[in-house]
Design a protein around this motif. Structure first.
Motif, short mmCIF file in Angstrom:
data_model
loop_
_atom_site.label_atom_id
_atom_site.label_comp_id
_atom_site.label_asym_id
_atom_site.label_seq_id
_atom_site.Cartn_x
_atom_site.Cartn_y
_atom_site.Cartn_z
N ASP A 347 76.89 28.50 62.74
CA ASP A 347 75.44 28.29 62.66
C ASP A 347 75.10 26.90 63.19
OD1 ASP A 347 72.79 28.49 62.13
OD2 ASP A 347 72.96 28.32 59.96
N ILE A 348 75.01 26.81 64.51
CA ILE A 348 74.62 25.56 65.16
C ILE A 348 73.17 25.73 65.62
CG2 ILE A 348 75.15 23.93 67.00
CD1 ILE A 348 77.37 24.16 64.97
N ASP A 349 72.35 24.73 65.41
CA ASP A 349 70.92 24.82 65.71
C ASP A 349 70.71 24.86 67.22
OD1 ASP A 349 68.20 24.91 65.50
OD2 ASP A 349 67.96 22.76 65.18
N SER A 350 70.79 26.06 67.79
CA SER A 350 70.59 26.26 69.22
C SER A 350 69.67 27.45 69.42
CB SER A 350 71.93 26.50 69.93
OG SER A 350 72.81 25.43 69.73
N ARG A 351 68.57 27.24 70.09
CA ARG A 351 67.59 28.31 70.26
C ARG A 351 67.81 29.14 71.52
NH1 ARG A 351 62.24 24.71 68.52
NH2 ARG A 351 63.02 24.13 66.45
N GLY A 352 68.79 28.76 72.31
CA GLY A 352 69.02 29.46 73.57
C GLY A 352 69.88 30.70 73.44
N GLY A 353 70.43 30.94 72.25
CA GLY A 353 71.24 32.13 72.08
C GLY A 353 72.70 31.81 71.88
N GLY A 354 73.54 32.86 71.93
CA GLY A 354 74.95 32.74 71.60
C GLY A 354 75.72 31.75 72.43
N VAL A 355 75.51 31.74 73.75
CA VAL A 355 76.28 30.84 74.61
C VAL A 355 75.96 29.39 74.31
CG1 VAL A 355 76.61 30.09 77.00
CG2 VAL A 355 76.61 32.53 76.46
N GLU A 356 74.68 29.08 74.20
CA GLU A 356 74.29 27.70 73.91
C GLU A 356 74.84 27.26 72.55
OE1 GLU A 356 70.26 24.95 73.47
OE2 GLU A 356 70.15 26.88 74.50
N SER A 357 74.76 28.12 71.57
CA SER A 357 75.29 27.81 70.25
C SER A 357 76.80 27.62 70.30
CB SER A 357 74.94 28.93 69.27
OG SER A 357 75.47 28.67 67.99
N ALA A 358 77.49 28.49 71.03
CA ALA A 358 78.94 28.38 71.15
C ALA A 358 79.34 27.08 71.81
CB ALA A 358 79.49 29.57 71.95
N MET A 359 78.63 26.70 72.86
CA MET A 359 78.94 25.44 73.54
C MET A 359 78.69 24.24 72.64
SD MET A 359 77.47 26.22 77.39
CE MET A 359 78.04 24.65 78.07
N ASN A 360 77.59 24.26 71.91
CA ASN A 360 77.30 23.14 71.00
C ASN A 360 78.34 23.04 69.90
OD1 ASN A 360 75.03 21.82 72.05
ND2 ASN A 360 73.64 23.38 71.25
N SER A 361 78.81 24.18 69.40
CA SER A 361 79.83 24.13 68.35
C SER A 361 81.14 23.56 68.90
CB SER A 361 80.07 25.53 67.77
OG SER A 361 80.84 26.34 68.62
N SER A 362 81.46 23.89 70.14
CA SER A 362 82.69 23.40 70.76
C SER A 362 82.62 21.90 71.01
CB SER A 362 82.94 24.13 72.08
OG SER A 362 83.05 25.52 71.86
N ILE A 363 81.47 21.44 71.46
CA ILE A 363 81.27 20.00 71.70
C ILE A 363 81.34 19.24 70.39
CG2 ILE A 363 79.59 18.28 72.47
CD1 ILE A 363 78.62 20.47 74.50
N ARG A 364 80.70 19.80 69.36
CA ARG A 364 80.71 19.13 68.05
C ARG A 364 82.15 19.01 67.53
NH1 ARG A 364 80.72 20.25 62.61
NH2 ARG A 364 79.46 18.82 61.34
N LEU A 365 82.92 20.10 67.66
CA LEU A 365 84.30 20.06 67.19
C LEU A 365 85.12 19.03 67.97
CD1 LEU A 365 86.59 21.18 65.43
CD2 LEU A 365 86.93 22.99 67.15
N ALA A 366 84.96 18.98 69.28
CA ALA A 366 85.71 18.02 70.10
C ALA A 366 85.39 16.58 69.70
CB ALA A 366 85.40 18.25 71.58
#
Length: 372
Positions: A347-366
């Motif tokens: 649950d990452i605050d991304s309004r663009g959908g699954g891909v944007e949320s997935a990318m934000n979660s990956s960046i946050r983890l890194a």
């Protein structure tokens, strides 16, 4: 001496590639291995070459990417150079919506819709190319995870009978080996992530297992159609045409969208995406063709194309998109066991959908991780 990777990432889709690239920017000397069951990068965003006709090349899973008006600066740092260099194309005007009365209109949205040029797989390739030291990012394709366990503070990943990979840190870019659907898809009797831990050993992992079990997934079946009639194909003006179906059509036929992809020899691949919330059902190709032709009766160019189409393959995506009950971002990393999680199941605050949320979660983890 055995080669022990600094990070092993299970998966090689957009989320995994984003994580690997951003981690490489932080720690350019860290060794990273992406383990992927498919034949190349991309996951659902990969591009397929037909086995029967090698000249046919098409995006059979994720056909486009949506980014919101509130896209993070980190993602903008990835996509802005690609947009400027025309490697990421705005296809918003090529997205149409068919209503229940059989008429097409632009699919109005506040988000920008893009596709990678020339194929969707190139998006993952470009993400990796933006790393500082791409030579430190390695790949193992056509490989399924058999089991994972932690031995003397080292992750031991079995990929084939008698074949193991070792790593100091483990990253899951998919929920598969933590979710009950794994039992059916991988034909296993227990969850690999559950087997890796004694219950109660790691509170983060226990929470991930508990919360992941609540996830429901949209299931998709994709019918891949081929049209060899070049004179008909040439009548279509939209190069990257996507037609979405209204909710009424979705409910009546399970049709979600149809994607048109012209081929280098002038022929066309048409991909019909069907979605299911429960069991996936098989639809006879004759019924598909007749239904599509009747839905597009107001547009002879399309109905003529469908009537000339023949089925060349069917693909099942049994875990393509999580619904509700996404995991909190606080569960992305366990420093106790050196295991991390990223992808569209968080649950990452991304309004663009699954891909944007997935990318934000990956960046946050890194950004969360420390190395050495």
């Amino acid at each position: 001496m055995k080669n022990i990777y600094d990070f092993v990432v299970i998966g090689a889709g957009i989320s995994a590639c984003t994580f690997a690239s951003f981690l490489n920017k932080r720690f350019s000397d860290s060794s990273i291995l992406l383990v992927e069951s498919g034949r190349k990068l991309g996951g659902r965003a990969t591009t397929r070459n037909s086995r029967k006709n090698k000249i046919l090349e098409f995006d059979h899973g994720l056909p486009s990417i949506s980014f919101s008006q509130d896209t993070s600066q980190d993602i903008l740092s990835i996509i802005s150079p690609l947009i400027n260099s025309k490697k990421l194309l705005d296809i918003s005007n090529d997205i149409l919506l068919m209503n229940e009365f059989g008429f097409l209109n632009n699919a109005f949205t506040n988000n920008k819709i893009y596709r990678s040029f020339p194929f969707m797989i190139n998006f993952c390739e470009e993400i990796i190319n933006q790393s500082i030291n791409p030579k430190k990012i390695n790949y193992l394709f056509k490989t399924l995870i058999k089991s994972i366990k932690r031995v003397n503070d080292i992750w031991e990943i079995q990929v084939n009978p008698g074949s193991f990979i070792e790593s100091e840190n483990l990253i899951l870019s998919s929920s598969l080996i933590a979710h009950p659907r794994c039992l059916e898809i991988l034909k296993t009797n227990s969850l690999p992530l559950r087997d890796a831990f004694i219950p109660g050993d790691d509170n983060v992992v226990e929470s991930v297992l508990r919360e992941t079990s609540k996830l429901n997934y949209i299931k998709r079946k994709i019918y891949i159609l081929y049209i060899s009639y070049v004179e008909l194909v040439q009548k279509l003006n939209n190069q990257y045409l996507h037609i979405l179906f209204s909710n009424v059509i979705k409910q009546d036929y399970n049709f979600e969208r149809v994607i048109f992809q012209q081929q280098s020899d002038g022929s066309m691949i048409v991909l019909l995406h069907c979605f299911y919330l429960n069991n996936i059902t098989e639809i006879k190709i004759e019924n598909i063709i007749s239904t599509l032709a009747s839905l597009f009766v107001n547009y002879p160019i399309f109905s003529d194309l469908f009537l000339k189409a023949r089925l060349i393959d069917i693909m099942d995506w049994r875990a393509s998109q999580p619904l509700k009950n996404l995991l909190p971002k606080e569960l992305q990393w366990s420093s106790n066991s050196k295991i991390g999680f990223c992808g569209d199941w968080f649950d990452i605050d991304s309004r663009g959908g699954g891909v944007e949320s997935a990318m934000n979660s990956s960046i946050r983890l890194a950004k969360l991780l420390n190395w050495k």
